[in-house]
Design an enzyme around this catalytic site. Structure first.
Site, short mmCIF file in Angstrom:
data_model
loop_
_atom_site.label_atom_id
_atom_site.label_comp_id
_atom_site.label_asym_id
_atom_site.label_seq_id
_atom_site.Cartn_x
_atom_site.Cartn_y
_atom_site.Cartn_z
N MET A 136 -41.48 -16.07 10.05
CA MET A 136 -40.35 -17.01 10.13
C MET A 136 -40.04 -17.28 11.61
O MET A 136 -38.93 -17.71 11.94
CB MET A 136 -39.13 -16.43 9.42
CG MET A 136 -39.41 -16.21 7.93
SD MET A 136 -37.94 -16.25 6.90
CE MET A 136 -37.03 -14.89 7.55
N HIS A 145 -41.85 -11.41 17.96
CA HIS A 145 -41.72 -10.27 18.86
C HIS A 145 -43.04 -9.50 18.83
O HIS A 145 -44.01 -9.94 18.21
CB HIS A 145 -40.52 -9.40 18.46
CG HIS A 145 -40.49 -9.05 17.00
ND1 HIS A 145 -41.46 -8.29 16.39
CD2 HIS A 145 -39.61 -9.38 16.02
CE1 HIS A 145 -41.17 -8.14 15.12
NE2 HIS A 145 -40.06 -8.81 14.86
N GLY A 194 -43.97 -7.01 17.23
CA GLY A 194 -44.46 -6.70 15.89
C GLY A 194 -45.36 -7.82 15.37
O GLY A 194 -46.47 -7.58 14.87
N HIS A 195 -44.90 -9.06 15.53
CA HIS A 195 -45.71 -10.21 15.10
C HIS A 195 -46.98 -10.30 15.96
O HIS A 195 -48.05 -10.61 15.44
CB HIS A 195 -44.93 -11.52 15.26
CG HIS A 195 -43.68 -11.60 14.46
ND1 HIS A 195 -42.42 -11.57 15.03
CD2 HIS A 195 -43.47 -11.71 13.12
CE1 HIS A 195 -41.50 -11.67 14.07
NE2 HIS A 195 -42.11 -11.75 12.91
N GLN A 247 -35.48 -18.03 0.44
CA GLN A 247 -35.34 -16.57 0.40
C GLN A 247 -34.02 -16.07 1.00
O GLN A 247 -33.84 -14.87 1.16
CB GLN A 247 -36.55 -15.89 1.05
CG GLN A 247 -36.67 -16.07 2.55
CD GLN A 247 -38.00 -15.55 3.08
OE1 GLN A 247 -39.04 -16.15 2.86
NE2 GLN A 247 -37.98 -14.41 3.75
N GLY A 296 -46.12 -6.99 8.00
CA GLY A 296 -45.63 -5.78 8.65
C GLY A 296 -44.98 -4.86 7.63
O GLY A 296 -44.32 -5.32 6.69
N LYS A 342 -42.46 -3.00 8.06
CA LYS A 342 -41.01 -2.86 8.12
C LYS A 342 -40.41 -3.39 6.80
O LYS A 342 -39.45 -2.86 6.28
CB LYS A 342 -40.40 -3.60 9.31
CG LYS A 342 -38.90 -3.31 9.44
CD LYS A 342 -38.34 -3.84 10.70
CE LYS A 342 -38.22 -5.34 10.67
NZ LYS A 342 -37.24 -5.81 9.64
N VAL A 361 -43.80 -1.70 14.29
CA VAL A 361 -43.79 -1.56 15.75
C VAL A 361 -42.35 -1.27 16.16
O VAL A 361 -41.41 -1.89 15.66
CB VAL A 361 -44.32 -2.84 16.44
CG1 VAL A 361 -44.28 -2.70 17.95
CG2 VAL A 361 -45.73 -3.15 15.96
N SER A 421 -36.51 -9.61 14.30
CA SER A 421 -35.93 -10.81 14.93
C SER A 421 -34.41 -10.71 14.91
O SER A 421 -33.72 -11.29 15.74
CB SER A 421 -36.38 -12.07 14.19
OG SER A 421 -37.79 -12.13 14.18
#
Ligand code: PAF
Length: 290
Positions: free
Chosen positions: A30, A34, A36-37, A61, A147, A149, A176, A186
């Site tokens: 989305m 960061h 992680g992406h 969503q 991810g 998370k 991450v 985010s």
């Protein structure tokens, strides 16, 4: 790196680029990327001939009182990160392009959406299912990267892929973290300086819980009481959920069970609010019992 704004453009580009039978890795996001992406993009780059990043804040969503309108966006920075990580193509459609009319088709993955974020955010995973299915149809990836998370999301998408025969592999990538343990998100930008300091309680509690879960004298109920107490030590923390479940089935565990009797892979999943900001984190535990 090519940026496609329409489905037509995306399909045309991919048709051209895949003529040699090249493999494709999709990283759905989305935006407001960061590290992680970036790590998902790096993994996709290492494992595929073509890497596609999608950037789309999916209204389906978000609940009516959630943060769709204020969800952070920075496309220029996203495109710079995507280029840096070697993405070949970015798909960044508008809401009107993605949903020319309100979709009447819903996608409900049963059972594993009943707890955790599925319970706190009714309809959330239905919206994820619709948009991810559309992205899978539009890009026909060999692999899609998510991810951990959002471990429940990864489990839901894996189930959807299995149930609907999507011909692709769901690659689940490690969380991450910031140096102090906070999982990258985010939404971390919403935190005040004080909330940011306190937010480290999520990862610290998950790490402590690993020890508690190995204390044979404790029941699951005892461990969960310790988890809640630990989180509530952070002044501004308000627990949305703190649960220990089997993963990926997200089946419940008998709270009276001794920790030593648990089997298989478990997930400790947390959602904690700091003011209006809701953070999630989790840890998987699997160990051989003697
Ligand atoms: O994890 C996310 O960022 C979103 O839920 C996803 C998978 C891109 C679908 O909108």
């Amino acid at each position: 790196m090519k940026v496609c704004r329409t489905k037509q453009e995306l399909k045309r580009e991919l048709k051209e680029r895949r003529k040699g039978g090249y493999s494709l890795g999709l990283v759905p996001t989305m935006g407001f990327l960061h590290e992680g992406h970036a790590s998902l993009l790096r993994r996709a780059r290492a494992e595929n001939d073509i890497v596609v990043l999608s950037i789309f804040v999916n209204p389906l969503q978000f609940g009516p009182n959630e943060d769709f309108d204020r969800y952070p966006r920075n496309e220029a920075k996203d495109l710079a990160i995507a280029a840096e990580q070697g993405a070949d193509l970015v798909f960044a459609p508008t809401v009107e392009e993605m949903y020319p009319s309100k979709p009447l088709t819903n996608l409900k993955v049963e059972h594993i959406t009943e707890r955790l974020c599925g319970a706190s955010r009714p309809g959330h995973f239905d919206g994820v299912g619709v948009v991810v299915s559309k992205l899978f149809h539009l890009t026909a990836p060999d692999k899609a990267y998510f991810g951990m998370k959002d471990a429940q999301q990864a489990a839901v998408i894996e189930q959807m892929v299995l149930d609907l025969d999507f011909d692709l592999e769901v690659v689940k990538c490690d969380i991450v973290r910031e140096p102090d343990g906070l999982a990258l998100s985010s939404r971390n930008v919403y935190l005040t300086a004080e909330q940011r300091q306190q937010a480290v309680v999520l990862s610290r509690t998950l790490a402590a819980a690993e020890g508690w879960l190995q204390d044979a004298d404790l029941t699951i109920e005892d461990v969960m009481a310790k988890v809640r107490d630990a989180i509530e030590e952070a002044e501004q923390a308000v627990i949305d959920y703190a649960e220990l479940l089997h993963y990926p089935s997200l089946e419940e565990i008998d709270p009276g069970m001794r920790t030593a009797a648990t089997e298989g892979q478990l997930i400790m999943a947390l959602a904690v609010k700091f003011g209006a900001t809701r953070l999630i984190d989790n840890q998987l535990y699997a160990w051989e019992r003697g």
